[in-house]
Scaffold this active site. Structure first.
Site, PDB file in Angstrom:
ATOM      1  N   GLU A  89       0.728  -1.380   0.043  1.00  0.00           N
ATOM      2  CA  GLU A  89       0.010   0.114   0.026  1.00  0.00           C
ATOM      3  C   GLU A  89       0.801   1.368   0.066  1.00  0.00           C
ATOM      4  OE1 GLU A  89      -3.314  -0.044   2.720  1.00  0.00           O
ATOM      5  OE2 GLU A  89      -3.443   2.166   2.706  1.00  0.00           O
ATOM      6  N   LYS A 284      -7.630  -1.420  11.260  1.00  0.00           N
ATOM      7  CA  LYS A 284      -6.965  -1.795  10.040  1.00  0.00           C
ATOM      8  C   LYS A 284      -5.791  -0.819   9.796  1.00  0.00           C
ATOM      9  CE  LYS A 284      -6.257  -2.008   5.428  1.00  0.00           C
ATOM     10  NZ  LYS A 284      -5.377  -0.975   4.516  1.00  0.00           N
ATOM     11  N   ASP A 300       4.368 -14.430  11.684  1.00  0.00           N
ATOM     12  CA  ASP A 300       3.164 -14.921  11.069  1.00  0.00           C
ATOM     13  C   ASP A 300       2.291 -13.723  11.025  1.00  0.00           C
ATOM     14  OD1 ASP A 300       0.920 -16.089  10.574  1.00  0.00           O
ATOM     15  OD2 ASP A 300       1.195 -17.841  11.554  1.00  0.00           O
ATOM     16  N   HIS A 397      -2.918  10.067   0.513  1.00  0.00           N
ATOM     17  CA  HIS A 397      -2.790   8.865  -0.315  1.00  0.00           C
ATOM     18  C   HIS A 397      -2.684   8.747  -1.853  1.00  0.00           C
ATOM     19  CE1 HIS A 397      -4.254   4.679   0.494  1.00  0.00           C
ATOM     20  NE2 HIS A 397      -5.007   4.753  -0.825  1.00  0.00           N
TER      21      HIS A 397
HETATM   22  C1  MEV Z   1      -6.112   2.673   4.910  1.00  0.00           C
HETATM   23  O1  MEV Z   1      -5.312   1.529   4.453  1.00  0.00           O
HETATM   24  C2  MEV Z   1      -6.051   2.833   6.424  1.00  0.00           C
HETATM   25  C3  MEV Z   1      -7.154   4.055   6.754  1.00  0.00           C
HETATM   26  O2  MEV Z   1      -8.414   3.804   6.323  1.00  0.00           O
HETATM   27  C4  MEV Z   1      -6.956   3.944   8.343  1.00  0.00           C
HETATM   28  C5  MEV Z   1      -8.049   4.635   9.060  1.00  0.00           C
HETATM   29  O3  MEV Z   1      -9.193   5.146   8.546  1.00  0.00           O
HETATM   30  O4  MEV Z   1      -7.775   5.094  10.202  1.00  0.00           O
HETATM   31  C6  MEV Z   1      -6.448   5.092   6.496  1.00  0.00           C
END
Ligand code: MEV
Length: 444
Positions: A89, A284, A300, A397
């Site tokens: 990413e 995430k 792992d 991003h």
């Molecule tokens: C993207 O990979 C991760 C985010 O969505 C985490 C978040 O929203 O805190 C930017």
């Protein structure tokens, strides 16, 4: 896609690598020659090294590349680290580096190990009087432990081993279901093989001892072992990482004061605490940082993911793994996360890049690696939440994703330089990049 005629295959694993490649290319791809060329393009020229990778798994046909990046300037417990991260990413390494730099001048990250206990269970069925089983277990527990003495010897020499075995009556959840709930200290090893070998040893002895226990009826003697396996839920193998500074030292961001910035971060974290839809995405983002280091250090990541998300729901509701507060003018941001990591065994000495990643991290112990990984998760979360509550996530991003889009469009190096420069001052969206690229091409 054209419907290819495929047929099942017997004994695929026994074919040579070349035959496997031919088969897959012929059976499942439109252009077998190109398929074979692509697969071979990713082979390592060093045959010995390629062979090593081939043997990590079954049916290897090639290598699958992921970028390995470095996020420098992580000040952790007053020691500077450059953290290797393997991830696809585009914005993750950039965000980690930015957060590291930010906190480096504000005291850095501080960490504490809250526990290192690993867990494994023998799940079994016992049909009979549970009090008798309890008495039987008390009697045979030392024998169960003794039965795995050869497996445990080396681990014990280094200060680890079996911590405890507990008999748990689970019959209120499932008829006749009992378990041996076992805890271990595996030091610098992740410990999966060690734990599973111990558990299988306990299971076998349990069954044998029951068969010879005279107070049991024939039915009670017949303990049925269902399975013996470690648990990836390790609520007592946990590390805490934190950052803090006076609110006034948090820089003003995009037109908001340092104080408002702190409040916005705390509010965003509090939303993740109470709202599972948000918590999953919030976590995430944490795992973006965590998995990348876990992968680079040959650990792992599936085990880490499973354990982290289970821990996030330990109180009955899925919630944020990070926390934030403002008290007496001090902003605090921290994470508590279970991490079962190893710095010996597994891939650590086998995979040359894993070995190198560990060297870059100054050959950490498992405890030190837990601290580094937790910090990477916290930094990542800080970066994501900071963007979310200020500019929005897409700005950073898309800036990072810009090169991917330009590569897809087949931009030349010269075009890339020109468009990266253009998007320093313009908002990058997929369509805006395509448009700017086409305009640049048409100008020529
Ligand atoms: C993207 O990979 C991760 C985010 O969505 C985490 C978040 O929203 O805190 C930017």
């Amino acid at each position: 896609m054209e419907n290819l005629m495929t047929t099942p295959i017997e004994g695929f694993s026994k074919l040579s690598k070349a035959d496997k490649i031919n088969w897959i290319a012929q059976q499942y791809t439109q252009h077998p020659k190109e398929t074979i060329a692509i697969l071979k393009q990713y082979w390592n020229a060093d045959e010995k090294l390629q062979n090593l990778h081939d043997e990590f798994i079954e049916n290897t046909i090639t290598n699958f590349y992921l970028p390995l990046g470095i996020a420098p300037n992580f000040l952790i417990n007053n020691k500077l680290y450059a953290i290797p991260m393997a991830i696809e990413e585009s914005s993750v390494v950039a965000a980690a580096s930015k957060a590291a730099k930010f906190w480096q001048t504000r005291g850095g990250f501080k960490t504490t190990i809250l526990g290192t206990e690993k867990v494994g269970q023998v799940h079994f069925m016992y049909h009979g009087d549970s009090e008798k089983l309890t008495k039987f277990f008390k009697l045979v527990k030392p024998r169960l432990i003794n039965s795995v003495a050869p497996i445990v010897k080396n681990m014990e020499k280094r200060g680890g081993g079996i911590k405890n075995i507990e008999l748990r009556d689970k019959t209120s959840d499932l008829d006749d279901y009992f378990q041996l709930h076992c805890t271990f200290e595996t030091l610098d090893a992740m410990g999966a093989n060690f734990i599973n070998s111990c558990l299988e040893g306990f299971a076998q002895s349990l069954k044998e001892e029951a068969l010879g226990y005279e107070k049991f009826t024939d039915r009670e003697k017949d303990i049925e072992i269902v399975m013996s396996i470690l648990s990836n839920y390790i609520p007592n193998c946990v590390v805490k990482a934190e950052v803090s500074c006076p609110v006034s030292e948090l820089k003003a961001h995009h037109g908001i004061t340092a104080e408002d910035f702190a409040k916005k971060i705390v509010r965003a974290v509090n939303i993740a605490k109470v709202e599972p839809y948000r918590a999953v995405t919030h976590n995430k983002g944490i795992m973006n940082g965590i998995d990348a280091v876990v992968l680079a250090t040959g650990n792992d990541f599936r085990a880490i993911e499973a354990g982290a998300h289970a821990y996030a729901s330990k109180d009955g509701r899925y919630t944020s793994l990070t926390h934030a507060s403002i008290e007496n003018g001090i902003f605090k941001f921290w994470i508590e996360i279970p991490l079962a990591l190893g710095t010996v065994g597994g891939l650590t000495t086998l995979h040359p890049l894993v070995k190198l990643a560990l060297e870059i991290l100054q050959n950490p112990t498992a405890k030190e690696l837990m601290q580094i990984v937790a910090v990477a998760g916290l930094a990542q979360n800080f970066g994501a939440v900071r963007s979310l509550v200020t500019t929005g996530i897409q700005q950073g991003h898309m800036k990072m994703h810009l090169l991917n889009i330009l590569n897809q469009l087949g931009a030349t190096e010269e075009e890339k330089i020109s468009l990266v420069d253009y998007f320093k001052k313009h908002t990058a969206s997929h369509s805006a990049v395509v448009l700017a690229f086409e305009e640049l091409r048409n100008k020529k």
